[in-house]
Design a protein around this motif. Structure first.
Motif, short mmCIF file in Angstrom:
data_model
loop_
_atom_site.label_atom_id
_atom_site.label_comp_id
_atom_site.label_asym_id
_atom_site.label_seq_id
_atom_site.Cartn_x
_atom_site.Cartn_y
_atom_site.Cartn_z
N ASP A 300 23.58 49.09 -88.87
CA ASP A 300 24.39 50.26 -89.23
C ASP A 300 24.24 51.43 -88.26
OD1 ASP A 300 22.09 51.75 -90.07
OD2 ASP A 300 22.93 52.23 -92.01
N LYS A 301 24.11 51.13 -86.97
CA LYS A 301 24.06 52.19 -85.95
C LYS A 301 25.36 52.97 -85.91
CE LYS A 301 23.10 49.26 -82.67
NZ LYS A 301 22.94 48.06 -83.47
N SER A 302 26.50 52.27 -86.01
CA SER A 302 27.80 52.95 -85.97
C SER A 302 27.99 53.85 -87.18
CB SER A 302 28.94 51.92 -85.88
OG SER A 302 28.87 51.20 -84.68
N TRP A 303 27.54 53.38 -88.35
CA TRP A 303 27.61 54.22 -89.54
C TRP A 303 26.83 55.51 -89.32
CZ3 TRP A 303 26.93 50.90 -94.62
CH2 TRP A 303 28.04 50.07 -94.75
N LEU A 304 25.62 55.38 -88.79
CA LEU A 304 24.78 56.55 -88.57
C LEU A 304 25.41 57.52 -87.57
CD1 LEU A 304 21.25 54.86 -88.50
CD2 LEU A 304 22.12 56.43 -90.24
N ALA A 437 24.03 54.91 -78.75
CA ALA A 437 23.65 53.90 -79.74
C ALA A 437 23.88 52.51 -79.16
CB ALA A 437 24.45 54.08 -81.02
N SER A 438 22.86 51.67 -79.24
CA SER A 438 22.97 50.36 -78.61
C SER A 438 21.88 49.45 -79.15
CB SER A 438 22.84 50.48 -77.09
OG SER A 438 22.77 49.22 -76.46
N GLN A 439 22.11 48.15 -79.03
CA GLN A 439 21.02 47.21 -79.21
C GLN A 439 20.04 47.38 -78.06
OE1 GLN A 439 22.36 43.17 -79.76
NE2 GLN A 439 24.12 43.81 -80.99
N PRO A 440 18.76 47.08 -78.28
CA PRO A 440 17.79 47.21 -77.18
C PRO A 440 18.15 46.27 -76.04
CG PRO A 440 16.69 46.90 -79.32
CD PRO A 440 18.14 46.61 -79.53
N GLY A 441 17.74 46.63 -74.84
CA GLY A 441 18.00 45.78 -73.68
C GLY A 441 17.67 46.46 -72.38
N ASP A 442 17.66 45.66 -71.32
CA ASP A 442 17.34 46.20 -70.00
C ASP A 442 18.39 47.18 -69.50
OD1 ASP A 442 15.07 44.66 -69.98
OD2 ASP A 442 15.96 43.01 -68.85
N HIS A 443 19.59 47.13 -70.07
CA HIS A 443 20.64 48.03 -69.60
C HIS A 443 20.32 49.49 -69.89
CE1 HIS A 443 21.54 47.14 -73.81
NE2 HIS A 443 22.26 48.26 -73.86
N LEU A 444 19.34 49.73 -70.75
CA LEU A 444 18.97 51.10 -71.10
C LEU A 444 17.80 51.63 -70.27
CD1 LEU A 444 19.08 50.67 -74.99
CD2 LEU A 444 20.87 51.64 -73.54
N ALA A 445 17.39 50.87 -69.25
CA ALA A 445 16.16 51.20 -68.52
C ALA A 445 16.21 52.59 -67.88
CB ALA A 445 15.90 50.13 -67.46
N SER A 446 17.37 53.00 -67.39
CA SER A 446 17.45 54.28 -66.67
C SER A 446 17.57 55.48 -67.60
CB SER A 446 18.65 54.26 -65.72
OG SER A 446 19.86 54.10 -66.43
N LEU A 447 17.68 55.25 -68.90
CA LEU A 447 17.86 56.35 -69.84
C LEU A 447 16.51 56.95 -70.20
CD1 LEU A 447 20.10 57.78 -71.46
CD2 LEU A 447 19.58 56.24 -73.35
N ASP A 448 16.37 58.22 -69.97
CA ASP A 448 15.12 58.93 -70.25
C ASP A 448 15.37 59.94 -71.36
OD1 ASP A 448 12.60 59.95 -70.17
OD2 ASP A 448 12.95 61.23 -68.42
N GLY A 449 14.76 59.72 -72.48
CA GLY A 449 14.96 60.64 -73.60
C GLY A 449 14.28 60.12 -74.85
#
Length: 740
Positions: A300-304, A437-449
């Protein structure tokens, strides 16, 4: 009489007018009027520009084929319609109706040399310089000296009928531009004027940049010149509404239609989780930054995201983009593009504060730089309102676009990672929060927060969902508890599957009070969402699914008969389609049903037992680790030549399904070879005509066996295509097929 100088003069006027039309496209000018006399004796009729702020500028343009100095005769005779006393009289009459108008006399003539002219002209001082008549076009600017005019013997005689007050007002309102550059009359070999136009079109309008990457600056420049020519020959006025279709530019930043991926009627609010998310956004807003919401599929990430947007929106400016709305979304493929994500955010910011977006350059570019400038502008204009940017569903980006692993001619690329890498370059000032909002994965590696993980639903959340869907019996507490226990146990707190179970249930029935419980009880336990359809999403058009996915052991109407959308359109040959495993059938064919073959079982005598065995077999191979594996993984890995990973028990959220083969379309319309041998059973739906894609023969089923007309598809290094001559129970299984 040679008319070439006249026509060249008109071409020169059109090119200069086109530069003003850039101002119209930018929103700096509301209207440009071409070749229109407002009254008899109007001498400033070539171009009238009315700005957005209400200021007004009128231009008279004179072009000379040869280079020559400005002469006394030009201003004392009517040969070029520039007699000075008539110029002043025209200015006076126009000022009566439009006080404060600026007037410009634009000439290609060079600076005067005659003493009678140099005596009455004075250079414009730096402190009093209004700038070029046309943005980016250099010129030498002069003004009439009122004292010199009134006291010079020759000019005082020419101005005998002109009042001293008018002469002094002309000094204040009129500027003479000389040394204006020329034109080449060839946009592909531009002169100075065309060069200015070609420079402004990409730099200020954004031609050649996303979303107008395919729009040539040369074509836009030509369209502006043609618009000026058409106005001169027709209505005279050019506005943004009439100019936009001519330019061919996308002026909405390439944004797609906004959509809500959830159904508010069944959305459940989780106050604790929502409060944590809103509190985190408020904490980050002090300095500005990114907030990451992660969670497994269907949690329910989209709901949130929608709920936190609704909660903050009264005080905050909220711009959101969902990368996935469903298979029925006509803009599905473009919705995941980086430029579209940024463009959608820009369009919503523009709707909230139009003035802030009008000043960004390039005006219509959907880039991270443009988004940074827009955020800065909105914050400056609306300092009391924080900004929340929401980008939801990044894990869908690569599934839709596909991933390139690299080759001799193509660089390795992950579209989801590329989108994140672009978003992190956006400057987030104080009071600006980017929620991803996303499923976990390597594509988020550059995101710092800061990161927040969406937790599974509690039993109380399931109670609220079941009640909202009308599943709970209203008069029997014990049965209510049983139904809730079934939904919560089978869904394991997964919002997607819990909603699916509620919708699959028939609802309370006074005559059959256990109907809901029985219906839910037939559904398998979640290994992760087995229905493979986002039931909590907003319903589509209401039509029945085109086909069904079945476990091999199930007959019609059993628990494994799980509906899913099947797209039966025939794609372009040679193109790989990633979203469904049914796309390689011709559009005129009835949809097929895909049934994975269980290697240890050829009969289906016990449907319930078979479902459990098949589910356990698939789970051991990681099939249910990704809720979207059925639709996306097989064809994607086949395209990448990584079919062997489909049979591996090791996996991530991107490639895990051994249940369907990686099928691609070759030039002759048959499946492409795979590095791993797979078995796929293909059969038409019951009571529907079918025809073989390999023979184009059609027939109608008269009997209703458990799997009517089943054919076996072998896709592997040694086999490719459909065995249309043998029934499944006739063709023996080869040793290489046991890997399934």
């Amino acid at each position: 009489m040679d008319l070439r100088p006249t026509h060249r003069g008109y071409a020169y006027q059109d090119a200069l007018t086109a530069i003003y039309l850039v101002d119209v496209a930018l929103g700096e000018a509301d209207e440009v009027v071409v070749d229109t006399k407002l009254f008899d004796g109007d001498r400033f009729d070539d171009v009238t520009r009315r700005s957005r702020e209400g200021s007004r500028k009128r231009i008279q343009i004179k072009h000379s084929a040869e280079e020559r100095a400005l002469t006394v005769e030009t201003l004392t005779t009517e040969r070029r319609s520039l007699r000075v006393d008539l110029l002043f009289a025209s200015l006076d009459q126009d000022l009566r109706d439009y006080p404060g108008t600026e007037y410009r006399l634009v000439l290609t003539d060079v600076e005067p040399e005659a003493s009678d002219l140099t005596a009455v002209f004075t250079p414009v001082s730096l402190s009093d310089d209004p700038g070029p008549a046309f943005s980016g076009v250099p010129s030498t600017r002069m003004k009439f000296d009122p004292d010199a005019l009134l006291n010079h013997p020759r000019w005082s005689k020419k101005l005998a009928t002109t009042s001293e007050d008018l002469v002094r007002r002309a000094y204040a309102q009129l500027v003479v531009d000389v040394n204006m550059p020329g034109i080449s009359l060839d946009i592909h070999s531009p002169g100075p004027i065309e060069a200015v136009l070609l420079r402004r079109v990409p730099a200020e309008l954004g031609a050649g940049r996303p979303p107008n990457r395919d729009v040539s600056p040369t074509e836009v420049a030509l369209s502006l010149i043609e618009a000026a020519k058409a106005a001169r020959s027709g209505p005279g006025a050019v506005t943004l509404a009439s100019l936009t279709p001519r330019m061919g530019l996308v002026v909405d930043f390439g944004a797609v239609q906004e959509g809500n991926p959830v159904d508010p009627a069944v959305a459940i609010i989780r106050p604790d989780v929502l409060s944590d998310l809103a509190e985190a956004a408020n904490d980050i807003s002090d300095e500005g930054g990114a907030l990451l919401l992660t969670g497994e599929p269907g949690v329910d990430k989209s709901w949130l995201c929608e709920q936190v947007a609704n909660q903050l929106r009264p005080e905050w400016i909220v711009a959101r983009h969902h990368c996935w709305l469903g298979l029925e979304d006509t803009e599905r493929d473009s919705r995941v593009l980086t430029e579209v994500v940024i463009g959608s955010l820009l369009q919503q910011l523009e709707a909230a504060c139009p003035a802030a977006l009008s000043s960004i350059r390039p005006r219509y570019a959907a880039t991270s730089e443009a988004l940074s400038a827009a955020l800065k502008g909105v914050r400056s204009a609306l300092a009391d309102r924080p900004i929340l940017l929401i980008v939801d569903g990044l894990d869908h980006v690569t599934r839709v676009l596909g991933q390139v692993t690299g080759s001799a001619f193509r660089v390795s690329a992950d579209p989801a990672r590329a989108l994140v890498d672009e978003l992190v370059t956006v400057d987030l000032p104080a009071n600006v929060v980017l929620l991803i909002a996303s499923q976990p994965g390597d594509h988020l590696a550059s995101l710092d927060g800061r990161s927040i993980t969406a937790s599974p639903w509690t039993r109380e959340d399931v109670v609220a969902l079941a009640d909202r869907n009308g599943v709970l019996p209203s008069d029997r507490h014990e049965q209510t508890e049983t139904v809730v226990d079934l939904i919560h146990t089978r869904s394991r707190g997964n919002a997607l599957y819990a909603t699916y179970l509620c919708r699959e249930a028939e609802g309370p029935d006074p005559l059959r009070p256990v109907a809901s419980r029985a219906r839910v009880g037939e559904r398998p336990r979640l290994l992760l969402p087995i229905p493979l359809r986002r039931a909590h999403r907003r319903p589509g058009d209401g039509r029945e699914p085109a086909g069904r996915l079945r476990l091999r052991s199930n007959g019609p109407g059993t628990a494994g008969d799980l509906p899913t959308r099947a797209n039966s359109r025939r794609p372009d040959r040679g193109r790989t389609h990633r979203l469904t495993t049914t796309r390689h059938w011709r559009s005129q064919d009835p949809p097929r049903e895909f049934q994975p073959l269980h290697p240890q079982r050829d009969s289906c005598h016990d449907a319930d037992s078979g479902s459990q065995n098949a589910a356990a077999w698939l789970a051991r191979r990681g099939f249910f680790t990704d809720a979207w594996a059925f639709r996306h993984v097989p064809e994607l890995l086949a395209e990448l030549g990584r079919d062997d990973e489909l049979s591996s028990s090791k996996g991530s959220s991107c490639w895990l399904s051994p249940a369907c083969p990686g099928v691609r379309i070759t030039a002759n319309g048959r499946p492409a070879a795979s590095t791993t041998t797979w078995i796929l059973l293909v059969s038409p739906p019951l009571d529907r005509p079918r025809h073989s894609p390999s023979t184009a023969r059609s027939s109608t089923q008269s009997a209703q066996p458990l799997f009517p007309g089943t054919r076996r598809v072998l896709v592997g290094p040694d086999t490719c295509g459909i065995d249309a001559d043998h029934e499944l129970d006739v063709v023996p299984q080869r040793p290489s097929e046991s890997r399934l």
